[in-house]
Design an enzyme around this catalytic site. Structure first.
Site, mmCIF file in Angstrom:
data_model
loop_
_atom_site.group_PDB
_atom_site.id
_atom_site.type_symbol
_atom_site.label_atom_id
_atom_site.label_comp_id
_atom_site.label_asym_id
_atom_site.label_seq_id
_atom_site.Cartn_x
_atom_site.Cartn_y
_atom_site.Cartn_z
ATOM 1 N N ARG A 1 42.544 37.685 35.532
ATOM 2 C CA ARG A 1 42.648 36.719 36.619
ATOM 3 C C ARG A 1 44.052 36.877 37.200
ATOM 4 O O ARG A 1 44.998 37.246 36.498
ATOM 5 C CB ARG A 1 42.460 35.291 36.111
ATOM 6 C CG ARG A 1 41.097 35.021 35.482
ATOM 7 C CD ARG A 1 41.014 33.581 34.981
ATOM 8 N NE ARG A 1 39.694 33.294 34.408
ATOM 9 C CZ ARG A 1 39.393 33.395 33.119
ATOM 10 N NH1 ARG A 1 40.326 33.792 32.262
ATOM 11 N NH2 ARG A 1 38.184 33.101 32.684
ATOM 12 N N LYS B 1 42.150 30.760 30.331
ATOM 13 C CA LYS B 1 41.872 29.356 30.618
ATOM 14 C C LYS B 1 41.802 28.552 29.321
ATOM 15 O O LYS B 1 41.262 29.013 28.330
ATOM 16 C CB LYS B 1 40.545 29.224 31.370
ATOM 17 C CG LYS B 1 40.609 29.662 32.827
ATOM 18 C CD LYS B 1 39.312 29.354 33.537
ATOM 19 C CE LYS B 1 39.389 29.692 35.012
ATOM 20 N NZ LYS B 1 38.118 29.384 35.722
ATOM 21 N N HIS C 1 40.564 38.603 42.814
ATOM 22 C CA HIS C 1 39.332 38.250 42.112
ATOM 23 C C HIS C 1 38.243 39.295 42.353
ATOM 24 O O HIS C 1 37.403 39.531 41.479
ATOM 25 C CB HIS C 1 38.846 36.873 42.553
ATOM 26 C CG HIS C 1 38.154 36.122 41.456
ATOM 27 N ND1 HIS C 1 38.781 35.775 40.276
ATOM 28 C CD2 HIS C 1 36.879 35.674 41.348
ATOM 29 C CE1 HIS C 1 37.930 35.138 39.492
ATOM 30 N NE2 HIS C 1 36.775 35.061 40.117
ATOM 31 N N ARG D 1 38.657 41.895 39.832
ATOM 32 C CA ARG D 1 38.132 41.439 38.537
ATOM 33 C C ARG D 1 36.617 41.617 38.501
ATOM 34 O O ARG D 1 36.046 42.054 37.508
ATOM 35 C CB ARG D 1 38.527 39.980 38.324
ATOM 36 C CG ARG D 1 37.998 39.342 37.039
ATOM 37 C CD ARG D 1 38.668 37.977 36.870
ATOM 38 N NE ARG D 1 37.904 37.045 36.071
ATOM 39 C CZ ARG D 1 37.982 36.936 34.739
ATOM 40 N NH1 ARG D 1 38.777 37.737 34.058
ATOM 41 N NH2 ARG D 1 37.266 36.025 34.089
ATOM 42 N N HIS E 1 35.109 34.886 29.226
ATOM 43 C CA HIS E 1 34.117 33.851 29.523
ATOM 44 C C HIS E 1 33.666 33.191 28.224
ATOM 45 O O HIS E 1 33.313 33.876 27.259
ATOM 46 C CB HIS E 1 32.892 34.462 30.212
ATOM 47 C CG HIS E 1 33.139 34.863 31.628
ATOM 48 N ND1 HIS E 1 32.335 35.742 32.323
ATOM 49 C CD2 HIS E 1 34.115 34.489 32.497
ATOM 50 C CE1 HIS E 1 32.801 35.895 33.543
ATOM 51 N NE2 HIS E 1 33.877 35.153 33.677
ATOM 52 N N TYR F 1 26.831 39.303 36.695
ATOM 53 C CA TYR F 1 27.218 40.686 36.990
ATOM 54 C C TYR F 1 26.085 41.666 36.740
ATOM 55 O O TYR F 1 26.073 42.754 37.313
ATOM 56 C CB TYR F 1 28.445 41.077 36.168
ATOM 57 C CG TYR F 1 29.676 40.319 36.575
ATOM 58 C CD1 TYR F 1 30.346 40.610 37.750
ATOM 59 C CD2 TYR F 1 30.155 39.277 35.780
ATOM 60 C CE1 TYR F 1 31.466 39.893 38.131
ATOM 61 C CE2 TYR F 1 31.271 38.551 36.156
ATOM 62 C CZ TYR F 1 31.925 38.870 37.336
ATOM 63 O OH TYR F 1 33.020 38.152 37.712
#
Length: 301
Positions: free
Chosen positions: A152, A176, A247, A250, A273, A282
């Protein structure tokens, strides 16, 4: 909207409520009216019922009918929202003893497929910075790491030197929620990291002792906005017409891995994730790309 005389029509009563008590605009009220009248007409045609006689099964059959008629999920979601407001109003007014929309879920609207880049576009972008300059070498190193590790942009600009293990070629990423993950750089990115740390980083820091990997002004970490402008500059230099952003790179990282046979759970770990369903989007991009390649190159495509 002029005042209406007292009416027994529940739809009209509801529309008056939206105007008098909610103060909704005429366009919004018209949208509610269309949704309610359509359900009313469907009931009369298919089940010979009024809206106050409709059951939960009636509503389920109506939503199934909309699906069969190929209404957009967003349109059906709006229609159900209108009906939900209507039946809750009737319940509050004591016109009904139960809400038939309770516990009926909105139809899934699907998630938009993430934008990505072809491998050729990525290669062109990575080659765009002038690596004979200090800033160009820094940008090349940042782009290589962004794509090689699927970072990110916030993870990239806040990198510190101690997060990079040059001997093992590994980046320790703080993602995150403070969750950490490890991502291999690959030989190409590692080569540019070594070159950058040797030639460009000392000059950017101007002999200031700092843990910041990619310093901007005054040896502070580069802002996300600054890097966004840098990547747009290199997109223009490279003549890439597709949308490019940190992004999007990514997304390209994940899509290209899957196109080359990577396991979905591995990609999930590399992206950081917590839920596999977030990564599964994806697979649709990768499958679409494979279908396109098959159509273009297979003799019976």
């Amino acid at each position: 909207m002029p005042a209406h005389p007292q009416t027994n029509d529940p739809v009209t009563q509801f529309l008056q409520h939206l105007w008098l008590e909610k103060g909704l605009s005429e366009n919004t009220r018209s949208s509610y009216q269309r949704d309610l009248r359509q359900f009313q007409e469907w009931l009369q045609e298919h089940e010979q019922k009024s809206v106050t006689e409709a059951t939960r099964d009636s509503l389920s059959h109506y939503l199934a009918w909309r699906y069969e008629q190929h209404y957009k999920p967003s349109s059906t979601a709006r229609s159900l929202s209108s009906l939900r407001g209507f039946y809750r109003f009737l319940l509050r007014e004591g016109e009904l003893d139960r809400d038939i929309t309770a516990n009926i879920e909105l139809p899934r609207q699907g998630r938009p497929l993430p934008k990505t880049l072809t491998e050729s576009d990525v290669e062109t972008l990575l080659n765009a910075p002038d690596t004979d300059t200090t800033l160009g070498l820094r940008d090349r190193c940042m782009l290589e790491l962004l794509y090689a590790c699927g970072l990110r942009v916030s993870e990239l600009v806040t990198l510190t030197v101690d997060q990079i293990n040059l001997r093992q070629g590994i980046v320790r990423i703080s993602g995150k929620g403070g969750k950490e993950r490890l991502s291999p750089m690959g030989e190409e990115a590692l080569t540019w990291v070594l070159e950058y740390m040797k030639r460009a980083r000392p000059e950017l820091l101007n002999d200031i002792d700092s843990p910041v990997m990619f310093p901007g002004r005054r040896s502070q970490p580069m802002t996300r906005q600054t890097f966004w402008h840098r990547i747009k500059h290199h997109q223009q230099t490279a003549g890439i017409t597709a949308d490019v952003s940190p992004h999007v790179l990514r997304h390209a990282f994940a899509t290209h891995l899957l196109n080359h046979g990577a396991d979905l759970r591995v990609v999930q770990l590399l992206l950081g994730h917590s839920d596999l369903s977030t990564t599964q989007i994806y697979t649709h991009v990768a499958r679409h790309r494979l279908e396109t390649l098959h159509a273009e190159h297979h003799p019976r495509g």
